[in-house]
Structure formats: C-alpha cells, structure tokens
Design a protein around this motif. Structure first.
Motif, PDB file in Angstrom:
ATOM      1  N   ARG A   1      10.917   0.222  -0.224  1.00  0.00           N
ATOM      2  CA  ARG A   1      11.157   0.586  -1.674  1.00  0.00           C
ATOM      3  C   ARG A   1      10.567   1.456  -1.905  1.00  0.00           C
ATOM      4  O   ARG A   1       9.043   1.718  -2.092  1.00  0.00           O
ATOM      5  CB  ARG A   1      10.612  -0.895  -2.503  1.00  0.00           C
ATOM      6  CG  ARG A   1      11.112  -0.896  -3.950  1.00  0.00           C
ATOM      7  CD  ARG A   1      10.752  -1.883  -4.710  1.00  0.00           C
ATOM      8  NE  ARG A   1      11.170  -1.873  -5.988  1.00  0.00           N
ATOM      9  CZ  ARG A   1      10.774  -0.952  -7.019  1.00  0.00           C
ATOM     10  NH1 ARG A   1      10.171   0.138  -6.670  1.00  0.00           N
ATOM     11  NH2 ARG A   1      11.540  -0.983  -8.121  1.00  0.00           N
ATOM     12  N   SER A   2      11.182   2.440  -2.468  1.00  0.00           N
ATOM     13  CA  SER A   2      10.744   3.714  -3.235  1.00  0.00           C
ATOM     14  C   SER A   2      10.345   3.283  -4.715  1.00  0.00           C
ATOM     15  O   SER A   2      10.613   2.360  -5.198  1.00  0.00           O
ATOM     16  CB  SER A   2      11.773   4.626  -3.593  1.00  0.00           C
ATOM     17  OG  SER A   2      12.147   5.243  -2.300  1.00  0.00           O
ATOM     18  N   ILE A   3       8.986   4.126  -5.143  1.00  0.00           N
ATOM     19  CA  ILE A   3       8.550   3.587  -6.342  1.00  0.00           C
ATOM     20  C   ILE A   3       9.050   4.781  -7.348  1.00  0.00           C
ATOM     21  O   ILE A   3       9.498   5.860  -7.009  1.00  0.00           O
ATOM     22  CB  ILE A   3       6.877   3.551  -6.227  1.00  0.00           C
ATOM     23  CG1 ILE A   3       6.329   4.965  -5.728  1.00  0.00           C
ATOM     24  CG2 ILE A   3       6.474   2.449  -5.517  1.00  0.00           C
ATOM     25  CD1 ILE A   3       4.832   5.122  -5.938  1.00  0.00           C
ATOM     26  N   SER A   4       9.042   4.126  -8.527  1.00  0.00           N
ATOM     27  CA  SER A   4       9.327   5.230  -9.615  1.00  0.00           C
ATOM     28  C   SER A   4       8.387   6.585  -9.521  1.00  0.00           C
ATOM     29  O   SER A   4       7.262   6.277  -9.447  1.00  0.00           O
ATOM     30  CB  SER A   4       9.535   4.448 -10.966  1.00  0.00           C
ATOM     31  OG  SER A   4       8.235   4.283 -11.350  1.00  0.00           O
ATOM     32  N   TYR A   5       9.093   7.397 -10.054  1.00  0.00           N
ATOM     33  CA  TYR A   5       8.116   8.755 -10.259  1.00  0.00           C
ATOM     34  C   TYR A   5       6.871   8.306 -11.214  1.00  0.00           C
ATOM     35  O   TYR A   5       6.015   9.175 -10.734  1.00  0.00           O
ATOM     36  CB  TYR A   5       8.951   9.756 -10.984  1.00  0.00           C
ATOM     37  CG  TYR A   5       8.450  11.130 -11.083  1.00  0.00           C
ATOM     38  CD1 TYR A   5       8.134  11.988 -10.017  1.00  0.00           C
ATOM     39  CD2 TYR A   5       8.049  11.766 -12.280  1.00  0.00           C
ATOM     40  CE1 TYR A   5       7.531  13.103  -9.970  1.00  0.00           C
ATOM     41  CE2 TYR A   5       7.275  12.891 -12.209  1.00  0.00           C
ATOM     42  CZ  TYR A   5       7.012  13.349 -11.091  1.00  0.00           C
ATOM     43  OH  TYR A   5       6.274  14.774 -11.174  1.00  0.00           O
TER      44      TYR A   5
ATOM     45  N   LEU B   1       0.970  -1.169   0.129  1.00  0.00           N
ATOM     46  CA  LEU B   1       0.145   0.073   0.105  1.00  0.00           C
ATOM     47  C   LEU B   1       0.839   1.160  -0.026  1.00  0.00           C
ATOM     48  O   LEU B   1       1.904   1.233   0.561  1.00  0.00           O
ATOM     49  CB  LEU B   1      -0.807   0.134   1.290  1.00  0.00           C
ATOM     50  CG  LEU B   1      -2.077  -1.188   1.431  1.00  0.00           C
ATOM     51  CD1 LEU B   1      -2.792  -0.663   2.337  1.00  0.00           C
ATOM     52  CD2 LEU B   1      -2.743  -1.369   0.150  1.00  0.00           C
ATOM     53  N   PHE B   2       0.265   2.155  -0.510  1.00  0.00           N
ATOM     54  CA  PHE B   2       1.059   3.531  -0.465  1.00  0.00           C
ATOM     55  C   PHE B   2       1.178   3.983   1.063  1.00  0.00           C
ATOM     56  O   PHE B   2       0.416   3.845   1.746  1.00  0.00           O
ATOM     57  CB  PHE B   2       0.127   4.472  -1.247  1.00  0.00           C
ATOM     58  CG  PHE B   2       1.020   5.694  -1.637  1.00  0.00           C
ATOM     59  CD1 PHE B   2       1.927   5.765  -2.568  1.00  0.00           C
ATOM     60  CD2 PHE B   2       0.790   7.230  -0.963  1.00  0.00           C
ATOM     61  CE1 PHE B   2       2.761   6.924  -3.004  1.00  0.00           C
ATOM     62  CE2 PHE B   2       1.450   8.225  -1.355  1.00  0.00           C
ATOM     63  CZ  PHE B   2       2.499   8.009  -2.231  1.00  0.00           C
ATOM     64  N   LEU B   3       2.252   4.695   0.984  1.00  0.00           N
ATOM     65  CA  LEU B   3       2.740   5.162   2.271  1.00  0.00           C
ATOM     66  C   LEU B   3       1.711   5.950   3.015  1.00  0.00           C
ATOM     67  O   LEU B   3       1.330   7.171   2.212  1.00  0.00           O
ATOM     68  CB  LEU B   3       3.989   5.871   2.390  1.00  0.00           C
ATOM     69  CG  LEU B   3       4.608   6.296   3.777  1.00  0.00           C
ATOM     70  CD1 LEU B   3       5.300   4.687   4.452  1.00  0.00           C
ATOM     71  CD2 LEU B   3       6.019   7.067   3.471  1.00  0.00           C
ATOM     72  N   PRO B   4       1.006   5.781   4.060  1.00  0.00           N
ATOM     73  CA  PRO B   4      -0.096   6.614   4.630  1.00  0.00           C
ATOM     74  C   PRO B   4       0.428   7.768   5.523  1.00  0.00           C
ATOM     75  O   PRO B   4      -0.472   8.372   6.177  1.00  0.00           O
ATOM     76  CB  PRO B   4      -1.038   5.435   5.331  1.00  0.00           C
ATOM     77  CG  PRO B   4       0.175   4.700   5.951  1.00  0.00           C
ATOM     78  CD  PRO B   4       1.197   4.571   5.134  1.00  0.00           C
TER      79      PRO B   4
ATOM     80  N   ILE C   1      12.354   9.620   8.963  1.00  0.00           N
ATOM     81  CA  ILE C   1      12.755   8.996  10.121  1.00  0.00           C
ATOM     82  C   ILE C   1      12.956   7.318   9.927  1.00  0.00           C
ATOM     83  O   ILE C   1      13.872   6.847  10.287  1.00  0.00           O
ATOM     84  CB  ILE C   1      11.970   9.006  11.385  1.00  0.00           C
ATOM     85  CG1 ILE C   1      11.943  10.601  11.780  1.00  0.00           C
ATOM     86  CG2 ILE C   1      12.049   8.373  12.521  1.00  0.00           C
ATOM     87  CD1 ILE C   1      10.623  11.137  12.549  1.00  0.00           C
ATOM     88  N   TRP C   2      12.139   6.836   9.201  1.00  0.00           N
ATOM     89  CA  TRP C   2      12.303   5.381   8.974  1.00  0.00           C
ATOM     90  C   TRP C   2      13.512   5.472   7.841  1.00  0.00           C
ATOM     91  O   TRP C   2      14.268   4.318   8.143  1.00  0.00           O
ATOM     92  CB  TRP C   2      11.115   5.159   7.940  1.00  0.00           C
ATOM     93  CG  TRP C   2      11.036   3.568   7.481  1.00  0.00           C
ATOM     94  CD1 TRP C   2      11.955   2.664   8.027  1.00  0.00           C
ATOM     95  CD2 TRP C   2      10.265   2.967   6.546  1.00  0.00           C
ATOM     96  NE1 TRP C   2      11.695   1.388   7.357  1.00  0.00           N
ATOM     97  CE2 TRP C   2      10.611   1.573   6.537  1.00  0.00           C
ATOM     98  CE3 TRP C   2       9.168   3.712   5.772  1.00  0.00           C
ATOM     99  CZ2 TRP C   2       9.768   0.823   5.653  1.00  0.00           C
ATOM    100  CZ3 TRP C   2       8.655   2.785   4.934  1.00  0.00           C
ATOM    101  CH2 TRP C   2       8.936   1.150   4.854  1.00  0.00           C
ATOM    102  N   HIS C   3      13.815   6.381   7.041  1.00  0.00           N
ATOM    103  CA  HIS C   3      14.988   6.111   6.172  1.00  0.00           C
ATOM    104  C   HIS C   3      16.116   6.327   7.102  1.00  0.00           C
ATOM    105  O   HIS C   3      17.190   5.566   7.059  1.00  0.00           O
ATOM    106  CB  HIS C   3      15.248   7.448   5.305  1.00  0.00           C
ATOM    107  CG  HIS C   3      14.284   7.145   4.318  1.00  0.00           C
ATOM    108  ND1 HIS C   3      14.359   8.094   2.905  1.00  0.00           N
ATOM    109  CD2 HIS C   3      13.160   6.438   3.953  1.00  0.00           C
ATOM    110  CE1 HIS C   3      13.557   7.844   2.145  1.00  0.00           C
ATOM    111  NE2 HIS C   3      12.712   6.789   2.756  1.00  0.00           N
ATOM    112  N   TYR C   4      16.196   7.080   8.093  1.00  0.00           N
ATOM    113  CA  TYR C   4      17.104   7.403   9.203  1.00  0.00           C
ATOM    114  C   TYR C   4      17.570   5.708   9.878  1.00  0.00           C
ATOM    115  O   TYR C   4      18.667   5.111  10.142  1.00  0.00           O
ATOM    116  CB  TYR C   4      17.230   8.198   9.969  1.00  0.00           C
ATOM    117  CG  TYR C   4      18.266   8.562  11.101  1.00  0.00           C
ATOM    118  CD1 TYR C   4      19.025   9.485  10.828  1.00  0.00           C
ATOM    119  CD2 TYR C   4      18.327   7.857  12.413  1.00  0.00           C
ATOM    120  CE1 TYR C   4      20.137   9.876  11.526  1.00  0.00           C
ATOM    121  CE2 TYR C   4      19.255   8.396  13.154  1.00  0.00           C
ATOM    122  CZ  TYR C   4      20.344   9.197  12.917  1.00  0.00           C
ATOM    123  OH  TYR C   4      21.215   9.264  13.751  1.00  0.00           O
ATOM    124  N   LEU C   5      16.463   5.430  10.328  1.00  0.00           N
ATOM    125  CA  LEU C   5      16.551   3.987  11.089  1.00  0.00           C
ATOM    126  C   LEU C   5      16.989   2.805  10.162  1.00  0.00           C
ATOM    127  O   LEU C   5      17.832   2.030  10.501  1.00  0.00           O
ATOM    128  CB  LEU C   5      15.205   3.619  11.710  1.00  0.00           C
ATOM    129  CG  LEU C   5      14.644   4.292  12.672  1.00  0.00           C
ATOM    130  CD1 LEU C   5      13.153   4.098  13.012  1.00  0.00           C
ATOM    131  CD2 LEU C   5      15.370   4.239  13.851  1.00  0.00           C
TER     132      LEU C   5
END
Length: 185
Positions: A109-113, A70-73, A81-85
């Motif tokens: 996982r980042s999604i493409s533009y 699901l898309f990040l809510p 903060i998640w990236h930092y962790l």
C-alpha cells in the motif's frame, strides 16, 4: 485469515535463493526486464536487486508482527521490482502463500504524499529503520557489498557514519534474535 509465521530454517538447512523462490523462468524474466531499461545497471547488479527484494519480502513475511506498517527500508529500485512481481498476480500469490515463510499474502500500500511528508520524528524513524538490521543479519548473515546499496539505513551507516559492514553487524549483535531464527541466503 492469519497464518502464523513458519519457523526459520536451521543453520544446517539450505535456504531458498531468489531464483528458488521465484522459479527460474520468472527470475530470468525479472532480471531481463530491469536490465533492459535505458540506463539500467548490469544484469549482475539487477540480480542482486532481485535478491534484496526477495529478502525484504522474506522478512516481512517472517516477521509481520515486528515489521508491519514500517516505512519501506529499501531503495526505489527494490520497490520497483516488488511492483513488477505484484503484477504477476498468480506467481506473486504463490510466492507469498506457498514459498515465503509466513504463508500469507503481502499487500503493498502506497501512502499518500501528505503522509509521506509528515515528520514521524527522528527517534521514531531511526528506531524503525534500525529494526530491520538484526532481523536481516539473523536471517541472511551480515550485509555484503552487493546488498549495501539497496538498504537505506545500512548505506547511511556505512557511507555517512563510516561504519564498516562488520561494525554494522556488531551494532546489532546484542539485539539479534535467537540462533534458531536463521533463514534463506
């Protein structure tokens, strides 16, 4: 290897806090890092951001079957903060595999533009966004004023549709999982 989700603590059990999940040293480090950024909010606000990040991770860990893909809510501050962790690799692996209820590594996982720009349709987007609310309220109780700014759909319901936090909690009461699914604070 897939590890089944651990049962949620009963209402009588004390759920782990953000500091309990991260450990005092890492929790203080994360709060200090984000509070020291130029234009950052007060440390008390950052503390709530960290809490909501860990609540997000808790839900993803607890309900991978319902929330996977699901898309990040949550707002960008929570994602940062998640990236930092994630960059604290040893501690992040321990958090995912030993402290969160699912016992499995949570990948980001980042999604493409192009995929981001693709219109999933209003109905699909709304259904996916609303899926988080009953799971959150079952685990942590109703959203409070400190959580509100960080959850996109809840903020929309509150700010744009003028629903109170109590009304938002009432909207999902019929969809809420059984009482045995209560979890951390």
């Amino acid at each position: 290897m897939h590890t089944p989700a651990a049962p949620a603590p009963s209402a009588a059990e004390k759920a782990p806090t953000a500091e309990g999940l991260l450990g005092t040293a890492l929790h203080e480090e994360v709060v200090a890092h984000f509070a020291a950024k130029p234009g950052a909010p007060a440390a008390s606000v950052v503390t709530h951001q960290v809490r909501e990040c860990l609540r997000y991770l808790y839900l993803v860990s607890r309900h991978p079957d319902r929330l996977a893909g699901l898309f990040l809510p949550v707002e960008q501050d929570i994602d940062e903060i998640w990236h930092y962790l994630i960059l604290q690799t040893r501690e992040y692996r321990q958090l995912c595999e030993q402290r969160l209820p699912g016992g499995h590594f949570i990948h980001h996982r980042s999604i493409s533009y192009d995929a981001y720009q693709a219109d999933p349709g209003r109905e699909t987007a709304a259904e996916e966004a609303l899926r988080w609310i009953p799971l959150y309220t079952a685990a942590f109780g109703p959203f409070d004023e400190n959580a509100l700014p960080h959850w996109t759909v809840v903020r929309f319901l509150h700010d744009e549709l003028d629903l109170s936090l109590a009304q938002i909690a009432d909207l999902v009461a019929a969809e809420e999982p059984p009482a045995s699914a209560h979890a951390p604070a």
